[in-house]
Design a protein around this motif. Sequence first.
Motif, PDB file in Angstrom:
ATOM      1  N   MET A  41       0.820  -1.210   0.000  1.00 22.58           N
ATOM      2  CA  MET A  41       0.000   0.000   0.000  1.00 22.58           C
ATOM      3  C   MET A  41       0.857   1.264   0.000  1.00 22.58           C
ATOM      4  SD  MET A  41      -3.165  -0.798  -0.285  1.00 22.58           S
ATOM      5  CE  MET A  41      -2.406  -1.859  -1.503  1.00 22.58           C
ATOM      6  N   LEU A  42       1.969   1.242   0.717  1.00 25.47           N
ATOM      7  CA  LEU A  42       2.900   2.373   0.685  1.00 25.47           C
ATOM      8  C   LEU A  42       3.455   2.573  -0.716  1.00 25.47           C
ATOM      9  CD1 LEU A  42       4.895   1.928   4.012  1.00 25.47           C
ATOM     10  CD2 LEU A  42       3.540   3.923   3.364  1.00 25.47           C
ATOM     11  N   LYS A  43       3.812   1.474  -1.365  1.00 27.91           N
ATOM     12  CA  LYS A  43       4.340   1.539  -2.726  1.00 27.91           C
ATOM     13  C   LYS A  43       3.283   2.056  -3.698  1.00 27.91           C
ATOM     14  CE  LYS A  43       6.587  -1.316  -6.256  1.00 27.91           C
ATOM     15  NZ  LYS A  43       7.047  -2.693  -6.595  1.00 27.91           N
ATOM     16  N   LEU A  44       2.042   1.566  -3.533  1.00 24.28           N
ATOM     17  CA  LEU A  44       0.947   2.033  -4.388  1.00 24.28           C
ATOM     18  C   LEU A  44       0.749   3.534  -4.226  1.00 24.28           C
ATOM     19  CD1 LEU A  44      -1.580   1.596  -6.210  1.00 24.28           C
ATOM     20  CD2 LEU A  44      -2.874   1.234  -4.091  1.00 24.28           C
ATOM     21  N   GLY A  45       0.742   3.990  -2.964  1.00 29.31           N
ATOM     22  CA  GLY A  45       0.534   5.403  -2.720  1.00 29.31           C
ATOM     23  C   GLY A  45       1.620   6.260  -3.334  1.00 29.31           C
ATOM     24  N   ASP A  46       2.867   5.831  -3.194  1.00 32.63           N
ATOM     25  CA  ASP A  46       3.988   6.592  -3.745  1.00 32.63           C
ATOM     26  C   ASP A  46       3.881   6.710  -5.258  1.00 32.63           C
ATOM     27  OD1 ASP A  46       6.455   7.963  -3.660  1.00 32.63           O
ATOM     28  OD2 ASP A  46       7.530   6.114  -4.134  1.00 32.63           O
ATOM     29  N   LYS A  47       3.403   5.644  -5.879  1.00 34.49           N
ATOM     30  CA  LYS A  47       3.330   5.602  -7.337  1.00 34.49           C
ATOM     31  C   LYS A  47       2.045   6.204  -7.892  1.00 34.49           C
ATOM     32  CE  LYS A  47       3.004   1.471  -9.048  1.00 34.49           C
ATOM     33  NZ  LYS A  47       3.322   0.116  -9.585  1.00 34.49           N
ATOM     34  N   ALA A  48       0.923   6.013  -7.182  1.00 36.50           N
ATOM     35  CA  ALA A  48      -0.371   6.286  -7.815  1.00 36.50           C
ATOM     36  C   ALA A  48      -1.231   7.344  -7.141  1.00 36.50           C
ATOM     37  CB  ALA A  48      -1.169   4.979  -7.907  1.00 36.50           C
ATOM     38  N   ALA A  49      -0.867   7.818  -5.935  1.00 31.51           N
ATOM     39  CA  ALA A  49      -1.734   8.762  -5.233  1.00 31.51           C
ATOM     40  C   ALA A  49      -0.998  10.065  -4.927  1.00 31.51           C
ATOM     41  CB  ALA A  49      -2.243   8.145  -3.936  1.00 31.51           C
ATOM     42  N   GLY A  50      -1.583  11.160  -5.379  1.00 32.85           N
ATOM     43  CA  GLY A  50      -0.993  12.470  -5.138  1.00 32.85           C
ATOM     44  C   GLY A  50      -1.320  13.404  -6.285  1.00 32.85           C
ATOM     45  N   ARG A  73      -6.796   1.723   7.198  1.00 32.44           N
ATOM     46  CA  ARG A  73      -5.334   1.736   7.125  1.00 32.44           C
ATOM     47  C   ARG A  73      -4.867   1.858   5.677  1.00 32.44           C
ATOM     48  NH1 ARG A  73      -0.892   3.639   9.151  1.00 32.44           N
ATOM     49  NH2 ARG A  73       0.894   2.193   9.110  1.00 32.44           N
ATOM     50  N   THR A  74      -5.559   1.213   4.778  1.00 38.65           N
ATOM     51  CA  THR A  74      -5.228   1.330   3.355  1.00 38.65           C
ATOM     52  C   THR A  74      -5.343   2.783   2.900  1.00 38.65           C
ATOM     53  OG1 THR A  74      -5.879  -0.936   2.828  1.00 38.65           O
ATOM     54  CG2 THR A  74      -5.970   0.658   1.025  1.00 38.65           C
ATOM     55  N   PHE A  75      -6.418   3.451   3.280  1.00 39.69           N
ATOM     56  CA  PHE A  75      -6.594   4.861   2.926  1.00 39.69           C
ATOM     57  C   PHE A  75      -5.432   5.698   3.461  1.00 39.69           C
ATOM     58  CE2 PHE A  75      -7.959   9.141   3.933  1.00 39.69           C
ATOM     59  CZ  PHE A  75      -8.581   9.563   2.766  1.00 39.69           C
ATOM     60  N   GLU A  76      -5.078   5.479   4.731  1.00 41.44           N
ATOM     61  CA  GLU A  76      -3.987   6.255   5.335  1.00 41.44           C
ATOM     62  C   GLU A  76      -2.676   6.041   4.593  1.00 41.44           C
ATOM     63  OE1 GLU A  76      -4.012   4.709   9.263  1.00 41.44           O
ATOM     64  OE2 GLU A  76      -5.685   5.967   9.951  1.00 41.44           O
ATOM     65  N   LEU A  77      -2.395   4.802   4.247  1.00 36.00           N
ATOM     66  CA  LEU A  77      -1.110   4.485   3.627  1.00 36.00           C
ATOM     67  C   LEU A  77      -0.995   5.028   2.209  1.00 36.00           C
ATOM     68  CD1 LEU A  77      -0.632   0.830   4.918  1.00 36.00           C
ATOM     69  CD2 LEU A  77       0.712   2.839   5.581  1.00 36.00           C
ATOM     70  N   ILE A  78      -2.073   4.964   1.433  1.00 37.82           N
ATOM     71  CA  ILE A  78      -1.932   5.386   0.036  1.00 37.82           C
ATOM     72  C   ILE A  78      -1.737   6.894  -0.086  1.00 37.82           C
ATOM     73  CG2 ILE A  78      -3.125   3.385  -0.948  1.00 37.82           C
ATOM     74  CD1 ILE A  78      -5.596   5.090  -1.291  1.00 37.82           C
ATOM     75  N   PHE A  79      -2.133   7.641   0.924  1.00 35.77           N
ATOM     76  CA  PHE A  79      -1.921   9.091   0.875  1.00 35.77           C
ATOM     77  C   PHE A  79      -0.777   9.556   1.783  1.00 35.77           C
ATOM     78  CE2 PHE A  79      -6.365   8.938  -0.657  1.00 35.77           C
ATOM     79  CZ  PHE A  79      -6.174   9.632  -1.851  1.00 35.77           C
ATOM     80  N   SER A  80      -0.009   8.604   2.329  1.00 38.79           N
ATOM     81  CA  SER A  80       1.035   8.979   3.282  1.00 38.79           C
ATOM     82  C   SER A  80       2.169   9.767   2.630  1.00 38.79           C
ATOM     83  CB  SER A  80       1.601   7.728   3.968  1.00 38.79           C
ATOM     84  OG  SER A  80       2.149   6.834   3.007  1.00 38.79           O
ATOM     85  N   HIS A  81       2.356   9.612   1.303  1.00 38.05           N
ATOM     86  CA  HIS A  81       3.411  10.343   0.606  1.00 38.05           C
ATOM     87  C   HIS A  81       2.905  11.655   0.007  1.00 38.05           C
ATOM     88  CE1 HIS A  81       6.183   6.900   0.783  1.00 38.05           C
ATOM     89  NE2 HIS A  81       5.169   6.139   0.419  1.00 38.05           N
ATOM     90  N   SER A  82       1.600  11.832  -0.033  1.00 36.52           N
ATOM     91  CA  SER A  82       1.027  12.959  -0.759  1.00 36.52           C
ATOM     92  C   SER A  82       1.005  14.228   0.097  1.00 36.52           C
ATOM     93  CB  SER A  82      -0.403  12.633  -1.208  1.00 36.52           C
ATOM     94  OG  SER A  82      -0.997  13.755  -1.841  1.00 36.52           O
ATOM     95  N   PRO A  83       1.395  15.373  -0.473  1.00 37.12           N
ATOM     96  CA  PRO A  83       1.317  16.634   0.276  1.00 37.12           C
ATOM     97  C   PRO A  83      -0.132  17.106   0.463  1.00 37.12           C
ATOM     98  CG  PRO A  83       1.963  17.062  -1.990  1.00 37.12           C
ATOM     99  CD  PRO A  83       1.966  15.563  -1.820  1.00 37.12           C
ATOM    100  N   VAL A  84      -1.049  16.558  -0.327  1.00 38.37           N
ATOM    101  CA  VAL A  84      -2.466  16.892  -0.222  1.00 38.37           C
ATOM    102  C   VAL A  84      -3.239  15.611   0.058  1.00 38.37           C
ATOM    103  CG1 VAL A  84      -4.465  17.901  -1.377  1.00 38.37           C
ATOM    104  CG2 VAL A  84      -2.168  18.755  -1.892  1.00 38.37           C
TER     105      VAL A  84
END
Length: 231
Positions: A41-50, A73-84
């Motif tokens: 999920m962290l990897k997905l967020g870094d690549k696909a969310a932001g 937890r999935t929601f939190e992780l996918i946006f953990s890299h995003s500034p928004v």
Amino acid sequence: MAPKRMPKVYLVRHGETEWTINGRHTGTTDLPLTANGEAIMLKLGDKAAGPGKLIDPTLIGTVMVSPRLRAKRTFELIFSHSPVKPPMTIDERVREWTYGDYEGFYKHEAVAARKAKGLPSGEGGWDIWVDGCEGGESAQEMTDRADEVVRTVRDAHRKWYEDPERKEGDKGGDVLIVSHGHFSRCFLARWLALPLPAGQLFVLDPGGVCVGQYYHDLGKTALGAMNLGLI
């Protein structure tokens, strides 16, 4: 003025848990993600969310997250890299199918339980898409719930699209749903106006992203993509 972009709905299945690995039916049981599930999920967020990415938080106007821990937890992780980050909104309507008597069961255990009660088993012993779940939700109840979510999504899309006040850069409008395997398949079937059992045609892997969109106008729903972000 150029026409507004067509809004989309992003459907994310939660990441891996112990029961997604071994195939047990997980409805109300509040399991955490595995370490591997968190990493994916962290990897997905870094690549696909932001901003500017597949799931762009600046374009999301509505969020619907299942109340289960694995979805939150999935929601939190996918946006953990995003500034928004869009605000998390918990919505019971996108929870997993309530399996009732079959919660935590493997399919063969559900088949055995039905046979012991003299319930119709048919070919294969148990077809959740037709038989539903004893003590849980029927196939009709799942159809009704998925239909309600589809209406909510389409209403949100239409309200945004038809707003005479043009949003700067066409911000907002999209819908994000973070849910589960069976519910996601139910939603996709009903999004496309197919009978509920057609949900068997779709396989959404843990951590996969599906995109529901429109063909030409808001009257024609379409499937834009399946299982994005996992490669």
